[in-house]
Design a protein around this motif. Structure first.
Motif, PDB file in Angstrom:
ATOM      1  N   ARG A  12      53.366  48.728  -1.683  1.00 17.96           N
ATOM      2  CA  ARG A  12      54.636  48.105  -1.315  1.00 17.96           C
ATOM      3  C   ARG A  12      54.369  46.800  -0.571  1.00 17.96           C
ATOM      4  NH1 ARG A  12      56.320  51.375  -4.503  1.00 17.96           N
ATOM      5  NH2 ARG A  12      57.959  52.885  -4.125  1.00 17.96           N
ATOM      6  N   ASN A  13      55.351  45.914  -0.608  1.00 17.85           N
ATOM      7  CA  ASN A  13      55.276  44.641   0.066  1.00 17.85           C
ATOM      8  C   ASN A  13      55.407  44.844   1.575  1.00 17.85           C
ATOM      9  OD1 ASN A  13      56.418  42.037   1.161  1.00 17.85           O
ATOM     10  ND2 ASN A  13      56.050  41.446  -0.955  1.00 17.85           N
ATOM     11  N   GLU A  14      54.723  44.016   2.328  1.00 18.16           N
ATOM     12  CA  GLU A  14      54.750  44.079   3.791  1.00 18.16           C
ATOM     13  C   GLU A  14      56.167  44.021   4.358  1.00 18.16           C
ATOM     14  OE1 GLU A  14      53.320  41.058   7.382  1.00 18.16           O
ATOM     15  OE2 GLU A  14      52.800  40.619   5.319  1.00 18.16           O
ATOM     16  N   SER A  15      57.083  43.380   3.657  1.00 21.34           N
ATOM     17  CA  SER A  15      58.452  43.239   4.161  1.00 21.34           C
ATOM     18  C   SER A  15      59.179  44.579   4.285  1.00 21.34           C
ATOM     19  CB  SER A  15      59.261  42.295   3.266  1.00 21.34           C
ATOM     20  OG  SER A  15      59.379  42.837   1.965  1.00 21.34           O
ATOM     21  N   GLU A  16      58.666  45.636   3.643  1.00 22.85           N
ATOM     22  CA  GLU A  16      59.267  46.970   3.757  1.00 22.85           C
ATOM     23  C   GLU A  16      58.813  47.702   5.020  1.00 22.85           C
ATOM     24  OE1 GLU A  16      58.916  49.557   0.406  1.00 22.85           O
ATOM     25  OE2 GLU A  16      59.476  47.997  -1.028  1.00 22.85           O
ATOM     26  N   PHE A  17      57.834  47.144   5.735  1.00 26.90           N
ATOM     27  CA  PHE A  17      57.215  47.823   6.870  1.00 26.90           C
ATOM     28  C   PHE A  17      57.531  47.120   8.184  1.00 26.90           C
ATOM     29  CE2 PHE A  17      54.793  48.954   3.187  1.00 26.90           C
ATOM     30  CZ  PHE A  17      54.396  50.257   3.398  1.00 26.90           C
ATOM     31  N   SER A  18      57.444  47.869   9.267  1.00 25.58           N
ATOM     32  CA  SER A  18      57.543  47.324  10.615  1.00 25.58           C
ATOM     33  C   SER A  18      56.209  47.541  11.305  1.00 25.58           C
ATOM     34  CB  SER A  18      58.631  48.033  11.420  1.00 25.58           C
ATOM     35  OG  SER A  18      59.886  47.821  10.836  1.00 25.58           O
ATOM     36  N   PHE A  19      55.694  46.487  11.929  1.00 28.59           N
ATOM     37  CA  PHE A  19      54.423  46.568  12.634  1.00 28.59           C
ATOM     38  C   PHE A  19      54.599  47.370  13.909  1.00 28.59           C
ATOM     39  CE2 PHE A  19      51.353  44.593  15.661  1.00 28.59           C
ATOM     40  CZ  PHE A  19      50.194  45.027  15.042  1.00 28.59           C
ATOM     41  N   GLY A  20      53.736  48.348  14.123  1.00 29.36           N
ATOM     42  CA  GLY A  20      53.843  49.209  15.295  1.00 29.36           C
ATOM     43  C   GLY A  20      52.800  48.940  16.358  1.00 29.36           C
ATOM     44  N   GLY A  21      51.944  47.952  16.121  1.00 24.53           N
ATOM     45  CA  GLY A  21      50.931  47.607  17.114  1.00 24.53           C
ATOM     46  C   GLY A  21      49.583  48.237  16.815  1.00 24.53           C
ATOM     47  N   PRO A  22      48.625  47.964  17.697  1.00 23.03           N
ATOM     48  CA  PRO A  22      47.291  48.517  17.494  1.00 23.03           C
ATOM     49  C   PRO A  22      47.290  50.035  17.669  1.00 23.03           C
ATOM     50  CG  PRO A  22      47.395  47.245  19.532  1.00 23.03           C
ATOM     51  CD  PRO A  22      48.715  47.106  18.860  1.00 23.03           C
ATOM     52  N   ALA A  23      46.537  50.708  16.842  1.00 28.12           N
ATOM     53  CA  ALA A  23      46.429  52.169  16.951  1.00 28.12           C
ATOM     54  C   ALA A  23      45.635  52.529  18.197  1.00 28.12           C
ATOM     55  CB  ALA A  23      45.753  52.738  15.712  1.00 28.12           C
ATOM     56  N   GLY A  24      46.044  53.568  18.851  1.00 28.15           N
ATOM     57  CA  GLY A  24      45.312  54.070  20.001  1.00 28.15           C
ATOM     58  C   GLY A  24      45.542  53.296  21.281  1.00 28.15           C
ATOM     59  N   ALA A  25      46.488  52.352  21.261  1.00 28.94           N
ATOM     60  CA  ALA A  25      46.783  51.613  22.485  1.00 28.94           C
ATOM     61  C   ALA A  25      47.559  52.522  23.433  1.00 28.94           C
ATOM     62  CB  ALA A  25      47.588  50.354  22.158  1.00 28.94           C
ATOM     63  N   ASP A  26      46.922  52.878  24.515  1.00 30.67           N
ATOM     64  CA  ASP A  26      47.548  53.789  25.471  1.00 30.67           C
ATOM     65  C   ASP A  26      48.521  53.032  26.365  1.00 30.67           C
ATOM     66  OD1 ASP A  26      46.116  55.950  24.517  1.00 30.67           O
ATOM     67  OD2 ASP A  26      44.442  55.570  25.875  1.00 30.67           O
ATOM     68  N   ARG A  27      49.718  53.564  26.491  1.00 26.79           N
ATOM     69  CA  ARG A  27      50.720  52.969  27.377  1.00 26.79           C
ATOM     70  C   ARG A  27      50.432  53.448  28.794  1.00 26.79           C
ATOM     71  NH1 ARG A  27      56.615  51.705  26.820  1.00 26.79           N
ATOM     72  NH2 ARG A  27      57.479  51.999  28.885  1.00 26.79           N
ATOM     73  N   PRO A  28      50.233  52.513  29.719  1.00 22.74           N
ATOM     74  CA  PRO A  28      49.980  52.944  31.095  1.00 22.74           C
ATOM     75  C   PRO A  28      51.252  53.486  31.746  1.00 22.74           C
ATOM     76  CG  PRO A  28      50.098  50.550  30.981  1.00 22.74           C
ATOM     77  CD  PRO A  28      50.191  51.055  29.570  1.00 22.74           C
TER      78      PRO A  28
END
Length: 84
Positions: A12-28
């Motif tokens: 699928r084209n990138e326009s169908e997706f939403s970027f969720g950020g880097p994997a494993g990035a822990d929220r402090p």
């Protein structure tokens, strides 16, 4: 434009997706870090060179989240959904 392979819907084209950020990035925990550290977490986006693991949501498709490896130097996807 990226072509991302969804494990459920196929390529699928990138326009169908939403970027969720880097994997494993822990929220402090905002109650346990300084104001400066919290602001850095919210505003400073890491920009490493080379392969990075990223989370994407197929928002205009099946709605599933997937993890891909993308090379930031070439913008090529170098690892499939969920590291495959």
């Amino acid at each position: 434009m990226l072509i991302i392979t969804c494990p459920f819907c196929g390529e699928r084209n990138e326009s169908e997706f939403s970027f969720g950020g880097p994997a494993g990035a822990d929220r402090p925990d905002p109650t346990k870090v300084s104001d400066a550290e919290w602001v850095d977490y919210l505003t400073v986006v890491p920009n490493p060179l080379g392969p990075v693991q990223e989370r994407w949501c197929h928002t205009r498709g099946c709605g599933e989240w997937l993890t891909i490896w993308r090379d930031t130097r070439t913008h090529d996807i170098v690892g499939g959904p969920d590291g495959a």
